[in-house]
Structures are given as structure tokens and as C-alpha cells.
Write a protein that holds these residues in place. Structure first.
Motif, PDB file in Angstrom:
ATOM      1  N   THR A  81      -0.859  -9.323   9.494  1.00 53.10           N
ATOM      2  CA  THR A  81      -0.928  -8.568   8.247  1.00 53.10           C
ATOM      3  C   THR A  81       0.455  -8.473   7.602  1.00 53.10           C
ATOM      4  N   VAL A  82       0.463  -8.487   6.286  1.00 49.66           N
ATOM      5  CA  VAL A  82       1.692  -8.347   5.503  1.00 49.66           C
ATOM      6  C   VAL A  82       1.471  -7.223   4.496  1.00 49.66           C
ATOM      7  N   SER A  83       2.300  -6.194   4.557  1.00 53.70           N
ATOM      8  CA  SER A  83       2.189  -5.051   3.647  1.00 53.70           C
ATOM      9  C   SER A  83       3.027  -5.303   2.407  1.00 53.70           C
ATOM     10  N   VAL A  84       2.432  -5.058   1.233  1.00 59.60           N
ATOM     11  CA  VAL A  84       3.093  -5.338  -0.040  1.00 59.60           C
ATOM     12  C   VAL A  84       3.229  -4.042  -0.842  1.00 59.60           C
ATOM     13  N   PRO A  85       4.458  -3.595  -1.136  1.00 63.41           N
ATOM     14  CA  PRO A  85       4.633  -2.390  -1.960  1.00 63.41           C
ATOM     15  C   PRO A  85       4.112  -2.598  -3.378  1.00 63.41           C
ATOM     16  N   ARG A  86       3.465  -1.585  -3.926  1.00 70.39           N
ATOM     17  CA  ARG A  86       2.995  -1.582  -5.307  1.00 70.39           C
ATOM     18  C   ARG A  86       3.182  -0.173  -5.874  1.00 70.39           C
ATOM     19  N   PRO A  87       3.468  -0.038  -7.167  1.00 73.33           N
ATOM     20  CA  PRO A  87       3.678   1.303  -7.732  1.00 73.33           C
ATOM     21  C   PRO A  87       2.445   2.181  -7.675  1.00 73.33           C
ATOM     22  N   TRP A  88       1.274   1.564  -7.566  1.00 78.42           N
ATOM     23  CA  TRP A  88       0.016   2.313  -7.506  1.00 78.42           C
ATOM     24  C   TRP A  88      -0.507   2.479  -6.074  1.00 78.42           C
ATOM     25  N   GLY A  89       0.321   2.115  -5.098  1.00 79.96           N
ATOM     26  CA  GLY A  89      -0.121   2.123  -3.707  1.00 79.96           C
ATOM     27  C   GLY A  89      -0.104   3.501  -3.072  1.00 79.96           C
ATOM     28  N   VAL A  90      -0.257   3.538  -1.758  1.00 80.50           N
ATOM     29  CA  VAL A  90      -0.298   4.796  -1.008  1.00 80.50           C
ATOM     30  C   VAL A  90       0.815   4.796   0.035  1.00 80.50           C
ATOM     31  N   VAL A  91       1.249   5.985   0.398  1.00 76.23           N
ATOM     32  CA  VAL A  91       2.265   6.143   1.436  1.00 76.23           C
ATOM     33  C   VAL A  91       1.552   6.523   2.733  1.00 76.23           C
ATOM     34  N   GLY A  92       1.722   5.699   3.753  1.00 71.65           N
ATOM     35  CA  GLY A  92       1.125   5.985   5.052  1.00 71.65           C
ATOM     36  C   GLY A  92      -0.267   5.440   5.224  1.00 71.65           C
ATOM     37  N   GLY A  93      -1.106   5.577   4.198  1.00 75.04           N
ATOM     38  CA  GLY A  93      -2.478   5.118   4.297  1.00 75.04           C
ATOM     39  C   GLY A  93      -3.269   5.994   5.248  1.00 75.04           C
ATOM     40  N   SER A  94      -4.458   5.552   5.594  1.00 76.44           N
ATOM     41  CA  SER A  94      -5.301   6.271   6.545  1.00 76.44           C
ATOM     42  C   SER A  94      -5.959   5.253   7.460  1.00 76.44           C
ATOM     43  N   PHE A  95      -6.271   5.687   8.663  1.00 77.26           N
ATOM     44  CA  PHE A  95      -6.837   4.772   9.655  1.00 77.26           C
ATOM     45  C   PHE A  95      -8.076   4.067   9.086  1.00 77.26           C
ATOM     46  N   PRO A  96      -8.245   2.758   9.255  1.00 71.33           N
ATOM     47  CA  PRO A  96      -7.371   1.890  10.060  1.00 71.33           C
ATOM     48  C   PRO A  96      -6.285   1.193   9.256  1.00 71.33           C
ATOM     49  N   PHE A  97      -6.190   1.501   7.961  1.00 69.89           N
ATOM     50  CA  PHE A  97      -5.260   0.777   7.099  1.00 69.89           C
ATOM     51  C   PHE A  97      -3.980   1.575   6.916  1.00 69.89           C
ATOM     52  N   THR A  98      -3.320   1.880   8.042  1.00 72.17           N
ATOM     53  CA  THR A  98      -2.034   2.547   8.009  1.00 72.17           C
ATOM     54  C   THR A  98      -0.933   1.506   7.915  1.00 72.17           C
ATOM     55  N   THR A  99       0.215   1.916   7.381  1.00 72.13           N
ATOM     56  CA  THR A  99       1.300   0.969   7.164  1.00 72.13           C
ATOM     57  C   THR A  99       2.618   1.556   7.646  1.00 72.13           C
ATOM     58  N   ASP A 100       3.459   0.708   8.235  1.00 72.15           N
ATOM     59  CA  ASP A 100       4.807   1.106   8.638  1.00 72.15           C
ATOM     60  C   ASP A 100       5.718   0.935   7.432  1.00 72.15           C
ATOM     61  N   ASP A 101       5.647   1.914   6.515  1.00 71.78           N
ATOM     62  CA  ASP A 101       6.241   1.685   5.204  1.00 71.78           C
ATOM     63  C   ASP A 101       7.499   2.496   4.926  1.00 71.78           C
ATOM     64  N   ASP A 102       7.910   3.388   5.832  1.00 69.84           N
ATOM     65  CA  ASP A 102       9.128   4.183   5.642  1.00 69.84           C
ATOM     66  C   ASP A 102       9.126   4.899   4.303  1.00 69.84           C
ATOM     67  N   GLY A 103       7.996   5.459   3.922  1.00 66.06           N
ATOM     68  CA  GLY A 103       7.915   6.203   2.670  1.00 66.06           C
ATOM     69  C   GLY A 103       7.664   5.360   1.443  1.00 66.06           C
ATOM     70  N   VAL A 104       7.520   4.036   1.613  1.00 67.26           N
ATOM     71  CA  VAL A 104       7.260   3.140   0.482  1.00 67.26           C
ATOM     72  C   VAL A 104       5.756   3.095   0.210  1.00 67.26           C
ATOM     73  N   ALA A 105       5.380   3.136  -1.055  1.00 64.96           N
ATOM     74  CA  ALA A 105       3.963   3.065  -1.423  1.00 64.96           C
ATOM     75  C   ALA A 105       3.466   1.636  -1.234  1.00 64.96           C
ATOM     76  N   ILE A 106       2.506   1.450  -0.327  1.00 71.22           N
ATOM     77  CA  ILE A 106       1.942   0.130  -0.041  1.00 71.22           C
ATOM     78  C   ILE A 106       0.610   0.006  -0.778  1.00 71.22           C
ATOM     79  N   GLY A 107       0.470  -1.050  -1.576  1.00 71.33           N
ATOM     80  CA  GLY A 107      -0.750  -1.255  -2.343  1.00 71.33           C
ATOM     81  C   GLY A 107      -1.627  -2.366  -1.811  1.00 71.33           C
ATOM     82  N   GLU A 108      -1.057  -3.284  -1.052  1.00 71.07           N
ATOM     83  CA  GLU A 108      -1.827  -4.400  -0.519  1.00 71.07           C
ATOM     84  C   GLU A 108      -1.491  -4.607   0.954  1.00 71.07           C
ATOM     85  N   ILE A 109      -2.513  -4.923   1.724  1.00 69.08           N
ATOM     86  CA  ILE A 109      -2.338  -5.451   3.073  1.00 69.08           C
ATOM     87  C   ILE A 109      -2.960  -6.834   3.068  1.00 69.08           C
ATOM     88  N   ARG A 110      -2.136  -7.853   3.153  1.00 73.17           N
ATOM     89  CA  ARG A 110      -2.602  -9.238   3.105  1.00 73.17           C
ATOM     90  C   ARG A 110      -2.794  -9.778   4.516  1.00 73.17           C
TER      91      ARG A 110
END
Length: 322
Positions: A8-37
Motif C-alpha cells: 500500500t502507498v498512502s497519498v496526502p490530499r487536502p480533502w483526506g483524513v488524519v489517522g483514518g479508521s480501521f482497517p484503513f489507518t495510515t502512518d501519516d504523522d498528522g498528514v491528511a491522507i486521501g488515497e491508499i493505493r
């Protein structure tokens, strides 16, 4: 012959979410992730023609449109972008926009972009978990806030933004005019049951998109003659040589994939190359004697597209695109 556990590759987007929720959680360090590719592991010789991803929205995406193959190739790009969405989860009031609620001239289109009224002219519709939307190239569309969507698409990032909710990113009005069907979306048919286990969601020349529901304790062969992606939405299984659970994906091509379903059953999305339409015996149950139990209604029509209208990743390797 290929069967691979997708990374999986996490892609920051301005409309994304921080942290996400199971099972689509992201190691994003506070960055809003909008896509998991989902991508093939390692360094494959060639890229797949399809891209599977999860969209996570806290705000509406831009109103946008993608070119078709002919236009994309005329400007030196390998392909256009047709896509389809499966709603994994939706908050109350969540919505998407597909097409416009009226036919527009180029002049009216430009004016609506300039004054922002295009945001009310797109045809918004409510969605809920399990809904499916087909988005052919040339369709003006948008995705609202508070959604988790599984998307299968042609492998292209070419997007022409029309309206961006004040984010001050570049708009592409003239390019959008050149490729867009500036009018209502054609009414589409509903999903079609192929067998008790397979539901056809979308079928076009680019990809076939299905939902699978497999009973607990059963064993299957998945014929992956074409490029094939399998995304687990619920349950557990042993697929190929990998144990998979919610949020995991498998890539396969020119191979037969063994699926042994766990005690809770398995719900998954299946996507494969669309040339030739749905594969009649893509999924075959293995009986106790070890032979396949073939089931398929070969008299069923093969529709060009569908609109209807659950949810992790145990051993995925994650990356973040900054």
C-alpha cells in the motif's frame, strides 16, 4: 504466472483524513491522507493497466472530469481514465455527483465555473454503504465528504479540475470543455447476479468489477488469466500463499489462485481487465473430490456499465507519497 500480496502507498490530499479508521489507518504523522493505493511489490517489469485504491474523504473533492483514451493519446498520454466506485462506508447525508442536472453550452459552462454555480448544477445524489457508481471518461463528477470508497480505474492521473471549493489549486476549464459531456448522466442499469457468489457491478472495455461473497470453510479457484485485483472487504482467507483480512489486496495474472475461506466467510471486490467481458468461470468451487463445481448462467447479458445505488491489512508494507 503471478500471485502477489499488494503493498500500500498512502497519498496526502487536502480533502483526506488524519489517522483514518480501521482497517484503513495510515502512518501519516498528522498528514491528511486521501488515497491508499495498492501496488505490486518490488520493481515489476511493467505497470498494471488498472489502479486499485481506497479514497478517504473529510471534505468534498474537486468537481472534475477525465479524458478518454482518444483525447489522452492525442496529447501524448498512454490512456484516459474511466473509473468505478464501491462505497465501503458512508456517513449519514454523504453524497456524490455524477453528470449535470441540465445540458450546458460552452459559454454557460464557463460562466458557471467563473461564478461558482457549477457546484449546484452537478447532479448530487445520496449514497450509502454498498452502492456502486460507474464513471466513464468524460463524465463530470465529484465525491463528497465523509466517505470511504474503493475505486478501480485505468492507470492514469490525468484530472481536469473545474471547481475546487476555494482551495486555490489550478483549474483546467478549457481542457475540461474539450473532454466533458456537459449534460446529464445516462441512466445506468443495476448490478447483476452471475452466480450465488458473484455479482457483476460494472463491465466495460477497460475493466470488469465484481463483488464476491464466499461461504465460510469453502475452497475456490480464481482463474486470473487477465490482470486481476482482489480486495478484501470482510472476513479472512488464505489466498495463494498469503493470509488476508479486511483491507488486504492480491494482484494476480496468468495464474490460478487458490482461495481457502476462513470461519467468518469472505466478502471481496474483484477487478480484472475488461477486454472480452466477464469471465464465465472465473470463480470455481473446489469440491471434496478436488474438482471444480462450475456454475454460471451463460444466457445472461453483458451490460456495458452499471450503477447500483464492507470494510485490516495484516501484513501490508506501507509507504507515504509526500
Amino acid at each position: 504466472m503471478t500471485i502477489e500480496f499488494a503493498r500500500t502507498v498512502s497519498v496526502p490530499r487536502p480533502w483526506g483524513v488524519v489517522g483514518g479508521s480501521f482497517p484503513f489507518t495510515t502512518d501519516d504523522d498528522g498528514v491528511a491522507i486521501g488515497e491508499i493505493r495498492y501496488e505490486r511489490p518490488g520493481q515489476p517489469v511493467s505497470e498494471p493497466s488498472l489502479l486499485l485504491k481506497i479514497l478517504l474523504t473529510s471534505q468534498p473533492l474537486s468537481i472534475q472530469v477525465h479524458p478518454d483514451d482518444a483525447y489522452a493519446q492525442s496529447i501524448g498520454l498512454p490512456s484516459g481514465k474511466t473509473e468505478a466506485w464501491y462505497v465501503v462506508s458512508a456517513a449519514a447525508g454523504a453524497k456524490v455527483a455524477i453528470g449535470l442536472n441540465q445540458q450546458m453550452t460552452p459559454e454557460h459552462f464557463r460562466e458557471s465555473v467563473q461564478d461558482g454555480s457549477i457546484s449546484t448544477i452537478v447532479a448530487w445524489q445520496p449514497v450509502s454503504t454498498g452502492d456502486v457508481v460507474s464513471v466513464p471518461a468524460g463524465t463530470i463528477h465529484a465525491i463528497g465528504a465523509d466517505l470511504v470508497i474503493a475505486e478501480i480505474q485505468q492507470r492514469s492521473d490525468t484530472t481536469y479540475r473545474i471547481f475546487d471549493h476555494g482551495r486555490k489549486r489550478e483549474l483546467h476549464v478549457e481542457s475540461a470543455l474539450a473532454v466533458a459531456n456537459a449534460g446529464p448522466m445516462v441512466v445506468q442499469a443495476r448490478p447483476l447476479a452471475l452466480t450465488d457468489e458473484r455479482t457483476l457491478l460494472v463491465s466495460n472495455t477497460h475493466f470488469v468489477f465484481e463483488r464476491l461473497r464466499l461461504a465460510s470453510g469453502t475452497a475456490w479457484w480464481l482463474e486470473a488469466a487477465r490482470e486481476t485485483w482482489l480486495l478484501v472487504l470482510g472476513g479472512l482467507a488464505h489466498v495463494g500463499s498469503s493470509d488476508v483480512t479486511t483491507g488486504d489486496a492480491i494482484f494476480a495474472q496468468s495464474d490460478r489462485v487458490n482461495i481457502n475461506v476462513g470461519p467468518d466467510g469472505l466478502i471481496a471486490l474483484l477487478a480484472y481487465s475488461g477486454v472480452g467481458g466477464p469471465i464465465p468461470h472465473a470463480l470455481q468451487r473446489i469440491t471434496q473430490a478436488g474438482s471444480p463445481d462450475l456454475k454460471f448462467d451463460e444466457t445472461m447479458p453483458e451490460p456495458s456499465s452499471f450503477t447500483a445505488a464492507t470494510t485490516g491489512g495484516g501484513n501490508q508494507r506501507k509507504e507515504i507519497i509526500r
